[in-house]
Design a protein around this motif. Structure first.
Motif: not given
Length: 150
Positions: A3-30
């Protein structure tokens, strides 16, 4: 299986104590990810992160620090041979910028600010909720090791 190795970058973004997350879905599962995405050939990690934040969240004016952590997701046998190396950065956005987060990416269904306590209640990929709950800007770089969630 190769398999190929995939490199993914991710951002830790805060607003006060809260963290920004992004919803994705695969095969109907969030599931939820930190904002970010794959690094394209010839692209630096920071350039990839800035591009993904523009595409996914319409965030253009950001301050990037790091990397702050690395996590490796290697699928067990029978799970398609996926191998993702995720490199995390601390990202600061202008005050008020998260109130207008929107996406031009069809794979992204919505964004959400969550509290550290809510991390345990979502399917976060990779499963790095403990790190995110305790991370503070300025903490030393950490290798989170091998993590996987199916």
């Amino acid at each position: 299986m190769h398999s190929d190795v995939r490199i993914r970058v991710g951002a830790v973004i805060r607003s006060g104590e809260q963290l920004l997350v992004v919803r994705h879905e695969k095969d109907g599962r969030p599931y939820w990810l930190l904002p970010g995405g794959g690094v394209e050939p010839g692209e630096t990690l920071e350039a990839a992160l800035r591009r993904e934040l523009r595409e996914e969240c319409r965030l253009a004016s950001v301050a990037v620090s790091g990397p702050i952590a690395i996590a490796e997701s290697i699928a067990p046998a029978g799970h398609g041979g996926r191998h993702v190396v995720q490199i995390l950065f601390d990202v600061r956005v202008p005050r008020g910028a998260l109130a207008h987060v929107s996406s031009g990416d069809a794979a992204v269904l919505n964004h959400r600010l969550i509290t550290p306590a809510e991390l345990a209640d979502i399917d976060l990929r990779p499963p790095i909720a403990r790190f995110l709950a305790r991370y503070q800007p300025g903490d030393p770089f950490v290798a989170l090791g091998r993590v996987w969630s199916a």
